[in-house]
Motif scaffolding. Structure first.
Motif, mmCIF file in Angstrom:
data_model
loop_
_atom_site.group_PDB
_atom_site.id
_atom_site.type_symbol
_atom_site.label_atom_id
_atom_site.label_comp_id
_atom_site.label_asym_id
_atom_site.label_seq_id
_atom_site.Cartn_x
_atom_site.Cartn_y
_atom_site.Cartn_z
ATOM 1 N N LYS A 1 -6.362 9.324 -6.309
ATOM 2 C CA LYS A 1 -7.997 9.134 -6.650
ATOM 3 C C LYS A 1 -8.820 10.045 -5.753
ATOM 4 O O LYS A 1 -9.815 10.331 -6.362
ATOM 5 C CB LYS A 1 -8.397 7.681 -6.124
ATOM 6 C CG LYS A 1 -8.649 7.431 -5.000
ATOM 7 C CD LYS A 1 -9.294 6.065 -4.582
ATOM 8 C CE LYS A 1 -9.671 5.659 -3.344
ATOM 9 N NZ LYS A 1 -10.004 4.288 -2.979
ATOM 10 N N SER B 1 1.954 11.161 -2.297
ATOM 11 C CA SER B 1 3.329 10.086 -2.321
ATOM 12 C C SER B 1 3.144 9.012 -3.292
ATOM 13 O O SER B 1 2.068 8.294 -3.434
ATOM 14 C CB SER B 1 3.433 9.586 -0.790
ATOM 15 O OG SER B 1 3.388 10.537 0.375
ATOM 16 N N ASP C 1 0.480 6.290 -7.603
ATOM 17 C CA ASP C 1 0.413 5.783 -6.238
ATOM 18 C C ASP C 1 -0.542 4.592 -6.485
ATOM 19 O O ASP C 1 -0.952 4.183 -7.650
ATOM 20 C CB ASP C 1 -0.121 6.490 -5.293
ATOM 21 C CG ASP C 1 -1.508 7.060 -5.132
ATOM 22 O OD1 ASP C 1 -2.273 6.600 -6.144
ATOM 23 O OD2 ASP C 1 -1.792 7.862 -4.278
ATOM 24 N N GLU C 2 -1.031 3.749 -5.445
ATOM 25 C CA GLU C 2 -1.823 2.689 -5.779
ATOM 26 C C GLU C 2 -3.088 2.734 -6.208
ATOM 27 O O GLU C 2 -4.035 2.071 -6.333
ATOM 28 C CB GLU C 2 -1.633 1.791 -4.102
ATOM 29 C CG GLU C 2 -2.608 2.567 -3.071
ATOM 30 C CD GLU C 2 -1.642 3.201 -2.134
ATOM 31 O OE1 GLU C 2 -0.474 3.825 -2.842
ATOM 32 O OE2 GLU C 2 -1.537 3.386 -1.032
#
Lengths: 447, 447
Positions: free
Chosen positions: B8, B21, B40-41
């Motif tokens: 983000k 990552s 990713d998250e």
């Protein structure tokens, strides 16, 4: 019914009619005047009533309401919950907050039985029998306000850093730590369920699920028959787990920042009251906390003249006190990370350093007592299974857990921390029983 | 190792070297160029690599590193977690966020097995078997970020109003609700412990202890053999209890303010994403929520042409949907308090109105489903014991509970609310299983 005013609001309020609600702490029933100390969740206030005693020789008819109020006060028992109406009066001579309420009426919500079964200095086990009365003490009430602030500060710190809060299940199909100290129950007649000893597997699952950073504050269970001041069969565990770390040092850094922030929040809000009621003056820890490898810690303890009786290479409780005393004397710090534990005394899922064979893990000691184990986890599934076998665990029972690693997982680590231990050490208490809402132990399942 | 950048953060970052990552979502391995979508998250980004294929006829020696990188990408499996280094480039033509990363290197943290056992549209039970993979979906990740915000908003609302957070024990010496649906376990070979079905008794204990206002968010257990979309054997219960109330109306007011605040916080933070991923547009409820006495609700449902098959006077699930549809049509509201339940269908501890005999209680329905029972509690111990007897309970088993009332207690009440039900209804999901981190049911104890 006029609106309830909290005791803490009285000082700032103008003289005049007021209604307060709380429980009776003491009654002084003198011939001419009656005093009641009423406590609520925010403080205590003196209620006063000029007694109107029945006088058979009275020249004029006596006021029936005044007689009844006097009788009601005379009959009040300690612990009775009531609402009192009256006139608030500021009076510097009143020691309790400089205000008192001249009573005009009382409504009893629930009268207490006359004999209170415990006092503030009753034996601990007896106080635990009557914990709801024990918790009426100011200092005990403060414990749970401190707990509330501590937890909320931790959660706020995490959430501001995009951690996700999880609630992992406590009913499991396998042990979550070793097979020792495990509560088992029949699950619909067909399966056996076990109560989680920790959220270990499921907070690691969140890493495999790509959650990145998570925390959980929830109850865990240990069928631990020990009776020490630091153990319980059910306790609240504070857990966090983070992805993409380089080593346990990343976990330690997260935890020390978290604790410094949370303890700071507690002291800002409750520092003065903690000092008044517990006689201790905790300080906000500085960052970084000192770090000492276990081998070095053992040498320091030995140099202080204490011989650790354990032969497995770990510290024992006195060893923990000794190394903490050393840290306090040397660095003026209440916390110390003990690092680099041999794998023989760590859980199978701790990652080992390729060169030294030591685990990438730490224990965190606070005022001489262990409150946390943290570690980088082994995320390479072949090595993980091998380490489980070395510990004598049967890999087929853990297959659901190994699956978390077979379909991709980032390097990760985390810590688990006993909430009650932190509170105990922060407040200088001697037992987690004193700082647990309702303690559970081998012989303590009620109330 | 260069510092990890979250996906983000890429858009706002200047072109140049970067390290990200995450896990592999897709690989497009074309002859001349390779694309990897890495998630990713916080989002997903395209990695790109001009392929260097081994050419036996190459005129010059080929770059060994480039060959190896190409081979590594060709062999990548979906779900593999890795760290990618490369050059960030802003490019409007890239649909995914307008940026891509030209790869210079890859480090695989853990390669996933090649066959992913589930897809987004696999059957629910199969997805539950592989919940950690299921949770990698964006919408599932969002559920738990919504949960995090919802809980934190509720706790913040409470704490700003001086509520105390408690953790009541889940190991008990008696049932906490009825004797049905109770998990029992052997406790050190001598006693039987039961898992709490609710924190009911212990949150009431806090009132006797003078805590005033408390909340708890914790797991509770029901040995409930049902397989509906609304039931689980373990679930997170959101509980509050307050003193010095006049009726259940005080509890309802607290709950509607709490929910309006917490849902507002969720929509402010996640509203757009909820709309994108769940296709629903929840709104912040207005206060007050509508209130309808149960008898009137039954008449309205009957007038809508639905005959409730239950003969005990309660609503059934279809009746709840009908009355909620009526409220939505009439008042445009998603919530409704159903009040004044006959005591025959309520717990023994609900206070009854002296005149009507109806309980001072409510259920709260949200989008057609019950999420809460709230009530004023009977605090007069003689009446309370009488009501327990009427329900066929044996008072001697509840004596520890009655003690909370014998030593003084204020009038009080509270509610319990199923966290997963709120999430399910907020997000328009069809089952609590979809919004529970790891669902537990009669045949679901793993992972």
């Amino acid at each position: 019914m006029s609106e309830r005013v909290l005791v803490k609001q009285l000082q700032a309020r103008s003289d005049g009619p007021v209604s307060v609600s709380g429980w009776v702490e003491t009654v002084r029933d003198q011939k001419k005047v009656q005093f009641v100390i009423l406590r609520d969740e925010t403080g205590a206030v003196q209620l006063v009533n000029p007694a109107t005693r029945f006088d058979p020789d009275a020249a004029e008819p006596q006021n029936a309401e005044a007689l009844a109020l006097t009788d009601t006060i005379s009959a009040l028992t300690t612990g009775t919950f009531l609402t009192a109406q009256g006139e608030l009066k500021h009076d510097e001579r009143v020691k309790l907050g400089g205000v008192e309420i001249k009573l005009s009426g009382l409504e009893i919500a629930a009268a207490a039985l006359p004999e209170t079964p415990i006092a503030a200095d009753s034996a601990q086990d007896k106080r635990m029998d009557w914990r709801f009365l024990d918790l009426r003490q100011r200092r005990n009430n403060l414990i749970f306000r401190v707990q509330t602030t501590l937890e909320h500060a931790m959660r706020t710190w995490w959430i501001e850093r995009d951690f996700i809060e999880i609630h992992s299940p406590k009913l499991m199909s396998s042990a979550s730590e070793s097979n020792a100290e495990l509560f088992a129950l029949e699950y619909f007649g067909e399966q056996t369920a076990y109560l989680a000893q920790s959220p270990q597997f499921f907070k690691q699952m969140a890493q495999s699920a790509g959650f990145g950073k998570i925390f959980e504050i929830g109850d865990v269970y240990r069928a631990d028959p020990s009776f020490t001041s630091r153990h319980a069969t059910e306790f609240t565990s504070v857990d966090a787990e983070i992805s993409w770390i380089d080593s346990h040092e990343d976990v330690a850094r997260m935890q020390e920042e978290l604790l410094a922030f949370a303890i700071g929040a507690v002291l800002e809000k409750h520092g003065a009251e903690i000092e008044e009621l517990f006689g201790v003056t905790p300080t906000t820890p500085t960052i970084p906390f000192p770090r000492i490898p276990l081998a070095e810690a053992r040498e320091i303890v030995a140099a202080r003249g204490y011989e650790i009786p354990r032969t497995d290479g770990d510290l024992d409780p006195e060893g923990e006190r000794q190394i903490s005393a050393h840290v306090k004397e040397t660095y003026g710090h209440d916390f110390v990370f003990i690092t680099d534990y041999p794998h023989e005394i760590r859980a199978f899922y701790h990652m080992r350093d390729a060169e030294t064979g030591l685990t990438k893990s730490y224990d965190l000691l606070y005022n001489g007592v262990e409150i946390t184990t943290g570690a980088q986890r082994e995320h390479r599934v072949d090595i993980l299974i091998e380490q489980a076998k070395q510990k004598g665990l049967e890999p087929e029972h853990l297959d659901f857990y190994f699956d978390f690693f077979r379909y991709g997982v980032p390097p990760h680590g985390g810590f688990g921390m006993g909430l009650a231990r932190v509170l105990m050490l922060l407040l200088g208490e001697s037992s987690i029983r004193e700082v647990t809402y309702l303690f559970r132990g081998p012989t303590r399942l009620s109330p």
